[in-house]
Write an enzyme that holds these catalytic residues in place. Structure first.
Site, PDB file in Angstrom:
ATOM      1  N   GLU A   1       1.248  -2.118   2.815  1.00  0.00           N
ATOM      2  CA  GLU A   1       0.903  -1.289   1.671  1.00  0.00           C
ATOM      3  C   GLU A   1      -0.280  -0.400   2.033  1.00  0.00           C
ATOM      4  OE1 GLU A   1      -1.360  -3.318  -1.545  1.00  0.00           O
ATOM      5  OE2 GLU A   1      -0.996  -5.097  -0.322  1.00  0.00           O
ATOM      6  N   LYS A   2      -0.492   0.658   1.279  1.00  0.00           N
ATOM      7  CA  LYS A   2      -1.639   1.545   1.505  1.00  0.00           C
ATOM      8  C   LYS A   2      -2.898   0.822   1.060  1.00  0.00           C
ATOM      9  CE  LYS A   2      -4.199   5.213   2.031  1.00  0.00           C
ATOM     10  NZ  LYS A   2      -5.463   4.656   2.456  1.00  0.00           N
ATOM     11  N   LEU A   3      -3.837   0.675   1.976  1.00  0.00           N
ATOM     12  CA  LEU A   3      -5.103   0.007   1.698  1.00  0.00           C
ATOM     13  C   LEU A   3      -6.214   1.043   1.661  1.00  0.00           C
ATOM     14  CD1 LEU A   3      -4.565  -2.928   4.194  1.00  0.00           C
ATOM     15  CD2 LEU A   3      -4.149  -2.935   1.719  1.00  0.00           C
TER      16      LEU A   3
ATOM     17  N   GLU B   1      -5.300   0.757   9.789  1.00  0.00           N
ATOM     18  CA  GLU B   1      -6.398   0.905   8.846  1.00  0.00           C
ATOM     19  C   GLU B   1      -7.254  -0.349   8.850  1.00  0.00           C
ATOM     20  OE1 GLU B   1      -7.014   2.575   4.344  1.00  0.00           O
ATOM     21  OE2 GLU B   1      -5.042   2.465   5.237  1.00  0.00           O
TER      22      GLU B   1
END
Length: 82
Positions: free
Chosen positions: A34-36, A74
């Site tokens: 998921e986008k963190l 990330e």
């Protein structure tokens, strides 16, 4: 960062986030997350860079666990902790 969009003296071009459509893309062989809300970094097997090509300085204990291969991802600490 070089003008061709690569990091660290000729590494890989960094990918940007895209919407995932399971009808069009088979994710087999890929790691997806998921986008963190963290810091985008590129590891070339020896040094770490930001997405803008600036040298990033992680602690030695962190670097010693990284493989001798390119990684793009990330760094983050926790949700809502940017």
């Amino acid at each position: 960062m070089q003008n061709n969009g690569t990091v660290g003296g000729g590494g890989i071009s960094l990918m940007l986030a895209q919407n995932f459509d399971p009808e069009k893309t088979d994710p087999t062989g890929w790691y997806i997350s998921e986008k963190l809300d963290g810091v985008r970094c590129y590891w070339d097997g020896k040094a770490m860079y930001t997405r803008n090509g600036h040298l990033f300085y992680p602690p030695d204990f962190f670097k010693k666990e990284l493989p001798d291969m390119a990684l793009d991802g990330e760094l983050w600490t926790d949700r809502d902790d940017f």
